[in-house]
Enzyme design. Structure first.
Site: not given
Ligand code: BGC
Length: 635
Positions: A275
């Site tokens: 993530d």
């Molecule tokens: C979130 C994810 C997301 C990623 C990219 C993160 O902060 O937890 O769900 O896909 O950002 O935007």
């Protein structure tokens, strides 16, 4: 030497000096891998957005970034793809990852609401319509579905989930994956889905986002893993790890989750991405001394691509040269990334048509689907008064409330490409859709954040009405990532507004907008009727009016329990019995000694999982169970 030159006339890339052997994708990947130096390999494992304080175009030329994140403008995407494909040594196109969670430009209901439709075909079509818009604008990798089981509505990301139930969430996971990954545009362009957040992110302690998760392996396997597995069985091409630690080890460096379960037991061969910065965050977790160790631990655990932390970018080459990371591991990750790029057809179609993409947006068919999806997601929670559907005509209505004339919040938490000006407000929709001969007055009554009351005008509007339609609830910024709440009542002074209006003696039909279950027993008790609209997307208002006027019949059923109070959380139907179960699910306080109950709160939820009314009366009778004994394998 330029390894691959894309012939713009032709549909396939041409390798100028060392053409790849004809053959399948595996051969092409092997060939390409054989041409890459270590920096280029690691480059494929790096994902960056445009906020990186480095010269992204130059890194693309050097083959040192393999994927982009949250770049939405198709012109910018094309420009960067051109650099990667035409100005880098090997001409490898970029993965372009975005979060298309419940729509791109046409916004659909939040996933939690959609799960309440229990309509897998609908969800699949919503996924296809969302990804069609996004693909036309250059996205080829979608960070969805999120399938984290959520039994704690304090957690803001419950909005993105399918709720509390492993079985329903698994069905929904499959539907999202099918819808996202089966879509192709006329030229065959498409996007990969990415199931997230692996694993058990929804069990964040106390419902606080990013918090620790600690649970037995049995609970993990029985309750939290099934939806991720369902997505994998449906063919999802990538997995994103979660921010939380799991039983003491951050998920992003968790060998039990990534190696044992995902790779070994489930045989997942696709791409694992971290993530956002979760590799770097290993340092803050106290699991790595610095970014270099964070890169090492994530790599050894099995993270193929580092989203945004810089750790792979700066340290992975050294770690390989120092012999700490075997080259075979790097090769295996790069293989997965290149395989995905070939499978997506990016070598054939790296660019999109910037102008034509506008014609793929906000099409009538997508809007119709958005309206249907919103309709099917909404849940009639109370209608004892029988006031719904609204009378055929001649009634005077007062429409009051902070969400009555609101656009942005109706779209919900992940709607960055949605345009508020394209969303109809409830007031506008009612003006068009109320039966002829009805009268409508409007007052806001209360600011959107609930802090400022305007009672006088609200009471004046109510005064002139027979029935009050009161639009209350959460604005969209109260749910979603990093938006946990400790109190689950109506925000601010909304309840004061409600009480003032209810005290007029006029019946109040409450229209509830929210991104999570709320603990609102008093509101339920005092409302004449209550319709849960969630955050229903672009067409929320029209869909709601269809239900209010009886043009359509409410059919949504809750995918998650609504608690009476925060103290009951976590609250879900599939709880274990305990050795001292309560006498009834709705045990009243003080009546049952030494049982699994609260002294000061009912055991039952405010509304149970699966609850939802309709306009017709349904009676079940003469139920028979056949056979009477069911084995574990029986039906
Ligand atoms: C979130 C994810 C997301 C990623 C990219 C993160 O902060 O937890 O769900 O896909 O950002 O935007």
């Amino acid at each position: 030497m330029k390894g691959i030159i894309l012939n713009m006339q032709s549909k396939s890339p041409i390798i100028s000096s060392n053409p790849p052997p004809p053959g399948d994708i595996k051969d092409k990947v092997s060939y390409l891998l054989s041409q890459m130096n270590l920096e280029e390999k690691i480059g494929q494992m790096v994902q960056a957005d445009l906020t990186w304080k480095q010269d992204i175009p130059q890194l693309l030329r050097e083959g040192r970034v393999g994927a982009l994140l949250t770049v939405h403008d198709p012109a910018v995407i094309n420009r960067l793809q051109h650099i990667a494909v035409e100005e880098s040594r090997l001409g490898i196109p970029l993965l372009v990852g975005n979060d298309i969670i419940h729509g791109y430009r046409t916004i659909f209901p939040i996933p939690l609401a959609l799960a309440g439709s229990w309509d897998m075909d609908l969800i699949e079509r919503v996924a296809a319509a969302s990804i069609a818009e996004a693909v036309s604008a250059g996205t080829n990798w979608n960070y969805a579905p999120m399938v984290d089981i959520s039994r704690d509505p304090r957690w803001g990301r419950v909005a993105e989930s399918a709720g509390e139930d492993p079985l329903l969430s698994s069905q929904v996971a499959r539907a999202w994956v099918r819808g996202y990954q089966n879509y192709r545009d006329a030229d065959g362009r498409r996007a990969a889905a990415c199931v997230k957040h692996f694993a058990a992110y929804g069990a964040a302690e106390a419902g606080k986002d990013y918090n620790t998760v600690d649970m037995s392996e049995r609970r993990l396997r029985e309750e939290y893993l099934p939806p991720y597995r369902a997505a994998i069985q449906a063919g999802v091409e990538s997995v994103m790890t979660s921010f939380n630690d799991f039983n003491g080890q951050p998920a992003t460096a968790n060998t039990f989750l990534l190696q044992q379960i995902l790779r070994k037991e489930w045989g997942f061969e696709g791409l694992i991405v971290s993530d956002f910065d979760s590799v770097g965050e290993l340092v803050l977790h106290g699991f790595a001394r610095d970014h270099k160790e964070a890169a090492l631990r994530s790599m050894l655990a099995g993270i193929d691509m580092d989203m945004m932390s810089n750790a792979y970018h700066f340290y992975l080459t050294d770690l390989v040269r120092e012999g700490k990371v075997p080259l075979e591991l790097i090769d295996a990750s790069v293989r997965r990334i290149l395989t995905l790029k070939f499978n997506l057809g990016l070598f054939e179609h790296p660019y999109v048509d910037e102008k034509a993409c506008q014609q793929a947006m906000f099409l009538p068919a997508a809007l119709q689907l958005a309206e249907k999806a919103a309709e099917e997601s909404m849940v009639l929670l109370k209608n004892e008064s029988g006031l719904l559907p609204l009378a055929a005509g001649g009634t005077r209505y007062a429409l009051i409330g902070p969400l009555a004339n609101e656009r942005t919040s109706l779209m919900g938490c992940w709607s960055f490409d949605g345009r508020p000006e394209e969303v109809e407000t409830l007031k506008e929709a009612l003006q068009k859709q109320l039966p002829a001969g009805s009268r409508l007055t409007y007052a806001q009554g209360c600011s959107l954040n609930g802090e400022t009351l305007a009672l006088e005008s609200a009471l004046a509007a109510a005064e002139q009405a027979d029935v009050i339609l009161l639009a209350l609830g959460e604005e969209h910024t109260l749910s979603g990532e990093a938006h946990s709440r400790a109190h689950l009542g109506l925000p601010g002074r909304q309840m004061e507004l409600f009480n003032a209006l209810q005290n007029t003696g006029k019946p109040v039909i409450t229209l509830l907008f929210c991104g999570r279950p709320l603990a609102i027993p008093e509101l339920v008790e005092k409302s004449a009727s209550l319709l849960l609209a969630w955050h229903g997307g672009t067409c929320t208002a029209r869909a709601l009016c269809n239900l209010l006027t009886g043009q359509s019949v409410p059919s949504g059923r809750l995918p998650v329990s609504f608690p009476r109070s925060v103290g009951q959380i976590p609250l879900y139907y599939a709880h274990k019995r305990t050795g001292r179960p309560a006498d009834t699910s709705g045990t009243l306080q003080f009546n049952s000694a030494h049982r699994s109950i609260y002294l000061d709160e009912n055991n039952a939820p405010l509304f149970p999982f699966g609850f939802g009314l309709s306009y017709s009366q349904v009676e079940y009778s003469d139920l028979q169970l056949n056979p009477l004994n069911i084995t574990a394998e029986g039906q």
